[in-house]
Design a protein around this motif. Structure first.
Motif, PDB file in Angstrom:
ATOM      1  N   ASN A 140      51.656 -78.765 -24.775  1.00 36.34           N
ATOM      2  CA  ASN A 140      50.809 -79.447 -25.760  1.00 36.34           C
ATOM      3  C   ASN A 140      49.710 -78.506 -26.282  1.00 36.34           C
ATOM      4  N   LYS A 141      50.099 -77.624 -27.222  1.00 36.45           N
ATOM      5  CA  LYS A 141      49.153 -76.617 -27.729  1.00 36.45           C
ATOM      6  C   LYS A 141      47.978 -77.271 -28.442  1.00 36.45           C
ATOM      7  N   GLU A 142      48.206 -78.492 -28.997  1.00 34.21           N
ATOM      8  CA  GLU A 142      47.127 -79.147 -29.750  1.00 34.21           C
ATOM      9  C   GLU A 142      45.896 -79.362 -28.881  1.00 34.21           C
TER      10      GLU A 142
ATOM     11  N   VAL B 190      53.773 -72.775 -21.627  1.00 32.84           N
ATOM     12  CA  VAL B 190      55.181 -73.119 -21.845  1.00 32.84           C
ATOM     13  C   VAL B 190      55.622 -72.722 -23.257  1.00 32.84           C
ATOM     14  N   ASP B 191      54.710 -72.767 -24.208  1.00 32.28           N
ATOM     15  CA  ASP B 191      55.033 -72.341 -25.572  1.00 32.28           C
ATOM     16  C   ASP B 191      55.711 -70.969 -25.450  1.00 32.28           C
ATOM     17  N   SER B 192      56.864 -70.797 -26.109  1.00 28.09           N
ATOM     18  CA  SER B 192      57.714 -69.634 -25.791  1.00 28.09           C
ATOM     19  C   SER B 192      56.986 -68.307 -26.008  1.00 28.09           C
ATOM     20  N   GLU B 193      56.167 -68.228 -27.072  1.00 29.13           N
ATOM     21  CA  GLU B 193      55.461 -66.972 -27.358  1.00 29.13           C
ATOM     22  C   GLU B 193      54.436 -66.662 -26.265  1.00 29.13           C
ATOM     23  N   HIS B 194      53.688 -67.675 -25.870  1.00 26.09           N
ATOM     24  CA  HIS B 194      52.610 -67.469 -24.892  1.00 26.09           C
ATOM     25  C   HIS B 194      53.188 -67.249 -23.513  1.00 26.09           C
TER      26      HIS B 194
ATOM     27  N   LEU C  17      48.389 -72.436 -35.202  1.00 26.20           N
ATOM     28  CA  LEU C  17      47.955 -73.105 -33.958  1.00 26.20           C
ATOM     29  C   LEU C  17      48.173 -72.161 -32.774  1.00 26.20           C
ATOM     30  N   GLU C  18      49.254 -71.400 -32.826  1.00 27.25           N
ATOM     31  CA  GLU C  18      49.565 -70.494 -31.705  1.00 27.25           C
ATOM     32  C   GLU C  18      48.610 -69.304 -31.632  1.00 27.25           C
ATOM     33  N   VAL C  19      48.103 -68.852 -32.785  1.00 27.47           N
ATOM     34  CA  VAL C  19      47.081 -67.786 -32.751  1.00 27.47           C
ATOM     35  C   VAL C  19      45.849 -68.327 -32.016  1.00 27.47           C
TER      36      VAL C  19
HETATM   37 MG    MG Z   1      55.986 -71.497 -29.996  1.00 31.61          MG
END
Ligand code: MG
Ligand code: NAD
Length: 398
Positions: free
Chosen positions: A126-128, A151-155, A229-231
């Protein structure tokens, strides 16, 4: 050895289903304590019958009653609880070791914060919640000694490319890391002519070329707000300034992100685009477990390309940088306006290019406050949603 008990917040969604698929292979090591969902009775009932959690939480009251009925008739021992407070309890219950935070959007904030305060092993999809409230969430993790795993694939890729012993929230520079290369597929509209953006339909926006995801994040990927959002997420997780992060288009989605080091080395994490890999990594870290993901065939992949993102095509990326540099509740406002805009687009009340315009207008109109209290964050979120809803109504009546 006793098994680790897991709560999955948002078990009926794309990440929730993938998490259960990984757990089903690891029943010696993990047991499911609680599953939660908003209102998908059928899917939660199936999950309860298969995974036998002690607790199931439905936020929606009628859905909870229907679930209770279904489970009673099937002779299930799962207790059904209802409402947002029950979500928070499922996240912080003393018997829980691991919490997968996989609710979509701002609805995930309070239970995610509760897991952080309770010192859980927190697997963050839940990146939000970081975008809305990064300072409070990271502070809760540090104070409680929670283990935060991305868990976000990039992070998750970046975390895997950092040295053993690195803990999320620490600055990466003392570990020799200098920059992060955050990869982005470019979504379904990387090559669509700009004069055809007005006609984009919700189904086209949700048809991601490489990943199968929930509808909100699929639209975010199409606008590239997801990368914005990911940045912001990366700035919090890795204690970085925005200019230490470079967004790189990589249409094949094989390299999930990279870290560059002081000596010129660049480390990348690769794999097939399948969320079971970062989920399995976060469950087993610092060990490794099987995820069920097919082995990567690089010869079949053939080519890996890297390109600059177009700012004209993806204005949402700049909006995220603008909110990041404004600081305070600006990213809370960004997130709230984006959630309203995406839902309005999915409901066919606004066109695709209006998503960015609505967020831009919200950032200009809603005053930014300091982001050091939960009440302040929730007030900024509510104010931005109200502004954005009025904007949508005005647009629909124009
Ligand atoms: Mg991602
Ligand atoms: P989804 O829409 O498929 O599932 C969302 C889940 O949240 C469902 O279980 C739903 O019941 C629950 N939920 C929705 N509204 C709720 C509410 N008001 N209260 C309580 N529960 C609610 O979403 P998803 O694609 O699984 O994404 C979940 C989160 O993971 C998002 O924050 C997304 O950005 C992040 N994420 C997803 C992926 C992916 O591949 N799907 C990748 C990286 C990050």
């Amino acid at each position: 050895m006793s098994r680790e008990r897991v709560t999955i917040l948002g078990s009926t969604g794309s990440i929730g289903v993938s998490t259960l698929a990984v757990l089903a292979r690891q029943t010696d090591r993990f047991e499911v304590h609680a599953l939660t969902a908003h209102a998908n009775v059928e899917r939660l009932a199936e999950q309860c019958l298969e995974h036998r959690p002690a607790i199931a939480v439905m936020v929606d009251r009628e859905a909870a009653a229907a679930l209770r009925d279904l489970l009673a008739r099937a002779g299930s021992a799962t207790t059904v609880l209802v409402g947002e407070e029950a979500l928070v309890d499922a996240a912080r219950a003393p018997e829980v070791d691991v919490v997968m935070a996989a609710i979509v959007g701002a609805a995930g904030l309070l239970p995610t914060l509760a897991a952080a305060h309770a010192g859980k092993r927190l697997l963050l999809a839940n990146k939000e919640s970081l975008v809305m409230s990064g300072a409070l969430l990271m502070d809760a993790v540090t104070r409680s000694g929670a283990k935060l795993l991305p868990v976000d694939s990039e992070h998750n890729a970046i975390f895997q490319c950092l040295p053993t012993g690195y803990i999320c929230g620490e600055p990466v520079h003392p570990h020799g890391a200098e920059r992060i290369l955050l990869t982005a597929s470019g979504g379904p509209f990387r090559e669509r002519p700009l004069d055809r953006f007005d006609d984009i339909t919700p189904d086209e926006a949700c048809a991601h070329p490489n990943w199968d995801m929930g509808r909100k994040i699929s639209v975010d990927s199409a606008t590239m707000m997801n990368k914005g959002l990911e940045v912001i997420e990366a700035c919090w997780l890795f204690a970085l300034e925005p200019d230490a992060i470079q967004v790189v288009l990589h249409p094949q989605s094989i390299v999930h992100s990279m870290v560059t080091y002081a000596d010129g080395s660049v480390l990348a994490q690769m794999g097939n685009p399948d969320m079971r890999t970062p989920i399995a990594h976060s469950l087993a870290w610092p060990g490794r477990i099987a995820s069920g993901v097919a082995p990567l065939d690089l010869v079949k992949a053939g080519r890996l390309e890297f390109l600059p993102p177009s700012r004209e095509r993806f204005p949402c990326l700049d909006l995220a940088y603008r909110a990041l540099s404004a600081g305070g509740t600006a990213t809370t406002i960004l997130n709230a306006a984006n959630e309203i805009a995406v839902q309005a687009f999915l409901d066919e009340r606004i066109r695709f290019p209006a998503i960015a315009r609505l967020i831009d207008a919200s950032l200009s109109a809603v005053p930014v406050q300091s982001a050091d209290s939960l009440d302040g964050i929730l007030a900024a979120d509510a104010e931005a949603r109200e502004y954005a809803r009025d904007w949508v109504t005005a647009q629909a009546n124009a």
